[in-house]
Design a protein around this motif. Structure first.
Motif, PDB file in Angstrom:
ATOM      1  N   ASP A  89       0.816  -1.227   0.000  1.00 33.09           N
ATOM      2  CA  ASP A  89       0.000   0.000   0.000  1.00 33.09           C
ATOM      3  C   ASP A  89       0.848   1.275   0.000  1.00 33.09           C
ATOM      4  O   ASP A  89       0.310   2.380   0.081  1.00 33.09           O
ATOM      5  CB  ASP A  89      -0.970   0.002   1.191  1.00 33.09           C
ATOM      6  CG  ASP A  89      -0.278   0.077   2.554  1.00 33.09           C
ATOM      7  OD1 ASP A  89       0.891   0.482   2.630  1.00 33.09           O
ATOM      8  OD2 ASP A  89      -0.931  -0.269   3.560  1.00 33.09           O
ATOM      9  N   GLY A  90       2.185   1.096  -0.082  1.00 25.65           N
ATOM     10  CA  GLY A  90       3.061   2.248  -0.199  1.00 25.65           C
ATOM     11  C   GLY A  90       3.472   2.878   1.113  1.00 25.65           C
ATOM     12  O   GLY A  90       4.217   3.867   1.133  1.00 25.65           O
ATOM     13  N   THR A  91       3.019   2.295   2.245  1.00 24.75           N
ATOM     14  CA  THR A  91       3.399   2.833   3.554  1.00 24.75           C
ATOM     15  C   THR A  91       4.875   2.639   3.826  1.00 24.75           C
ATOM     16  O   THR A  91       5.539   3.496   4.425  1.00 24.75           O
ATOM     17  CB  THR A  91       2.572   2.168   4.671  1.00 24.75           C
ATOM     18  OG1 THR A  91       1.189   2.302   4.379  1.00 24.75           O
ATOM     19  CG2 THR A  91       2.875   2.793   6.015  1.00 24.75           C
ATOM     20  N   LEU A  92       5.398   1.503   3.409  1.00 23.87           N
ATOM     21  CA  LEU A  92       6.831   1.211   3.528  1.00 23.87           C
ATOM     22  C   LEU A  92       7.440   1.150   2.134  1.00 23.87           C
ATOM     23  O   LEU A  92       6.786   0.687   1.188  1.00 23.87           O
ATOM     24  CB  LEU A  92       7.056  -0.133   4.239  1.00 23.87           C
ATOM     25  CG  LEU A  92       6.870  -0.214   5.748  1.00 23.87           C
ATOM     26  CD1 LEU A  92       7.170  -1.632   6.231  1.00 23.87           C
ATOM     27  CD2 LEU A  92       7.762   0.782   6.478  1.00 23.87           C
ATOM     28  N   GLU A  95      15.466  -1.397  12.570  1.00 28.58           N
ATOM     29  CA  GLU A  95      16.421  -0.503  11.915  1.00 28.58           C
ATOM     30  C   GLU A  95      15.736   0.354  10.849  1.00 28.58           C
ATOM     31  O   GLU A  95      16.015   1.554  10.721  1.00 28.58           O
ATOM     32  CB  GLU A  95      17.534  -1.328  11.272  1.00 28.58           C
ATOM     33  CG  GLU A  95      18.535  -0.528  10.459  1.00 28.58           C
ATOM     34  CD  GLU A  95      19.494  -1.415   9.690  1.00 28.58           C
ATOM     35  OE1 GLU A  95      20.015  -0.953   8.668  1.00 28.58           O
ATOM     36  OE2 GLU A  95      19.716  -2.578  10.099  1.00 28.58           O
ATOM     37  N   MET A  96      14.831  -0.249  10.080  1.00 23.52           N
ATOM     38  CA  MET A  96      14.208   0.448   8.952  1.00 23.52           C
ATOM     39  C   MET A  96      13.214   1.525   9.374  1.00 23.52           C
ATOM     40  O   MET A  96      13.081   2.561   8.707  1.00 23.52           O
ATOM     41  CB  MET A  96      13.456  -0.551   8.053  1.00 23.52           C
ATOM     42  CG  MET A  96      14.313  -1.363   7.121  1.00 23.52           C
ATOM     43  SD  MET A  96      13.272  -2.433   6.075  1.00 23.52           S
ATOM     44  CE  MET A  96      12.280  -1.220   5.188  1.00 23.52           C
ATOM     45  N   CYS A  97      12.485   1.259  10.460  1.00 22.08           N
ATOM     46  CA  CYS A  97      11.295   2.051  10.744  1.00 22.08           C
ATOM     47  C   CYS A  97      11.470   2.957  11.954  1.00 22.08           C
ATOM     48  O   CYS A  97      11.793   2.489  13.053  1.00 22.08           O
ATOM     49  CB  CYS A  97      10.099   1.133  10.977  1.00 22.08           C
ATOM     50  SG  CYS A  97       9.741   0.051   9.576  1.00 22.08           S
ATOM     51  N   ALA A 104       6.937   7.104  12.408  1.00 25.16           N
ATOM     52  CA  ALA A 104       6.612   7.166  10.977  1.00 25.16           C
ATOM     53  C   ALA A 104       5.760   5.993  10.513  1.00 25.16           C
ATOM     54  O   ALA A 104       5.412   5.918   9.341  1.00 25.16           O
ATOM     55  CB  ALA A 104       7.897   7.221  10.158  1.00 25.16           C
ATOM     56  N   VAL A 105       5.421   5.084  11.396  1.00 25.95           N
ATOM     57  CA  VAL A 105       4.598   3.935  11.029  1.00 25.95           C
ATOM     58  C   VAL A 105       3.349   3.918  11.886  1.00 25.95           C
ATOM     59  O   VAL A 105       3.271   4.580  12.930  1.00 25.95           O
ATOM     60  CB  VAL A 105       5.371   2.606  11.190  1.00 25.95           C
ATOM     61  CG1 VAL A 105       6.552   2.539  10.233  1.00 25.95           C
ATOM     62  CG2 VAL A 105       5.853   2.421  12.630  1.00 25.95           C
ATOM     63  N   ASP A 106       2.341   3.172  11.445  1.00 24.79           N
ATOM     64  CA  ASP A 106       1.084   3.127  12.183  1.00 24.79           C
ATOM     65  C   ASP A 106       1.270   2.424  13.526  1.00 24.79           C
ATOM     66  O   ASP A 106       2.245   1.691  13.753  1.00 24.79           O
ATOM     67  CB  ASP A 106       0.011   2.429  11.352  1.00 24.79           C
ATOM     68  CG  ASP A 106       0.392   1.008  10.997  1.00 24.79           C
ATOM     69  OD1 ASP A 106       0.050   0.088  11.755  1.00 24.79           O
ATOM     70  OD2 ASP A 106       1.062   0.816   9.946  1.00 24.79           O
TER      71      ASP A 106
END
Length: 376
Positions: free
Chosen positions: A270-273, A330-332, A336-338
């Protein structure tokens, strides 16, 4: 490593049935998918609902109250349960270890006593192996078993006993004869200990997340009648080695954090990540481990010794599931995430330290593999 067999339409149908059931349960709010739910997800009602469908104690023969299914069918069901993050802790150890051990080593009386309750999802089991200053080196256990009239007296301490606060019974590995330095594996026996026996005390071990899964179990002059000796006195080491094949090879050794990986894939869609090759690599590792773990189930179905193959799955699987947590931590950026995805990451980080410890440390299991391959 045993080779996994070809796809089976009946297994595919079973997988679709379980997947549909779990989807309906999630949509109805029966449970919320999580991390490490075979250890943390305690829901006796959910376990009984699975049992009503014949999905608990699946390899227990019909004559002992079970569905009489195969190890591979059980693998399919448990894999779907774990992938969905379902709350299966209430029956997990009884299903995974107690049932096959009772079938292999139990007396007829023991089988008829315990197996129907396991198949109905009505009994919780725990495992008493590790001890203070012993850990994965089970040959050095200090819990003693002294023979008395009509039974045995057990004294000692078991550590990291998952679910002991809920358990109805547990297997205890104890030294039934003095330690022989020339044969450290000799003189060990297994006992079925009822948790309501006088002399048992349970001390909770609270994890850094504040949760209570592990326990210290103290046995002070606990009497175990002769009819609750499991298998043959003195053969405890061989029995435990066989039992650990069931513990170390299952899909819980690589799927504890699969829910995090699946949630990440949805957010890439869905483009969130952002799309990232490391996510695909993690999925590839999970796919390979699926085949390795299924191959061990097929070997167990054939009655083969799977100790070394199970150790390989455990070493590679627990490392992979830990790497999944590290990747998304590490990535998130949490902000910035739900919220749901951030909670999965947080849960994974909190559980991460235990992955390579439970069921045998990586160092011990590498030794098992090396000996099995004739390298030491």
């Amino acid at each position: 490593m045993p080779r996994a067999g070809a796809p089976d339409p009946d297994l595919a149908a079973l997988r679709a049935e379980v997947r549909g059931f779990l989807r309906r349960q999630i949509d109805a709010g029966a449970f919320r998918p999580g991390i490490d739910t075979w250890l943390r997800g305690w829901d006796p009602e959910f376990s009984r609902a699975l049992a009503e469908r014949g999905w608990v104690g699946m390899t227990i023969p019909v004559e002992y109250g079970g569905p009489g299914r195969t190890f591979v069918e059980r693998f399919v069901v448990t894999e779907e349960l774990l992938a969905a993050g379902a709350p299966v802790a209430a029956h997990w150890i009884a299903d995974r270890q107690a049932a096959p051990s009772l079938l292999r080593y139990g007396t007829e009386e023991q089988k008829r006593w315990f197996l129907p309750e396991i198949a109905r999802g009505e009994i919780c089991w725990a495992i008493g192996m590790s001890e203070p200053e012993t850990g994965s080196d089970l040959a050095s256990v200090r819990t003693s078993a002294e023979q008395v009239e009509d039974g045995w007296i057990l004294n000692g301490t078991k550590l990291w006993t998952s679910g002991a606060q809920h358990a109805d019974a547990f297997f205890v590995l104890a030294r039934s004869s003095p330690l022989d330095p020339g044969d450290r594996h000799g003189g060990l026996s297994q006992f079925i200990v009822l948790m309501n026996s006088p002399g048992i005390r349970i001390r909770p071990i609270i994890s850094m997340s504040g949760e209570h899964h592990f326990n210290e179990v103290l046995l002070d002059e606990v009497f175990v009648p002769d009819e609750l000796v499991l298998g043959t006195v003195g053969d405890g080491w061989a029995q435990v080695a066989s039992e650990l094949g069931f513990e170390r090879s299952g899909p819980e050794r690589f799927l504890s954090t699969f829910g995090l990986l699946a949630a990440a894939a949805e957010r890439v869609d869905d483009g969130t990540l952002p799309a990232d090759g490391r996510i695909g690599a993690a999925a590839g590792r999970a796919f390979a481990l699926h085949h390795m773990s299924r191959a061990v189930s097929e070997a167990l179905e054939r009655g083969e010794d799977a100790e070394v193959a199970a150790a390989v799955v455990k070493v590679l699987g627990t490392r992979a599931e830990g790497d999944i947590v590290d990747l998304f931590d590490e990535m998130c950026d949490e902000g910035a995430v739900d919220v749901e995805f951030a909670e999965l990451i947080r849960s994974g980080v909190m559980q991460r330290p235990g992955f390579t410890l439970r069921g045998g440390t990586t160092e011990i299991l590498r030794g098992v593999v090396a000996r099995g391959l004739g390298l030491r």
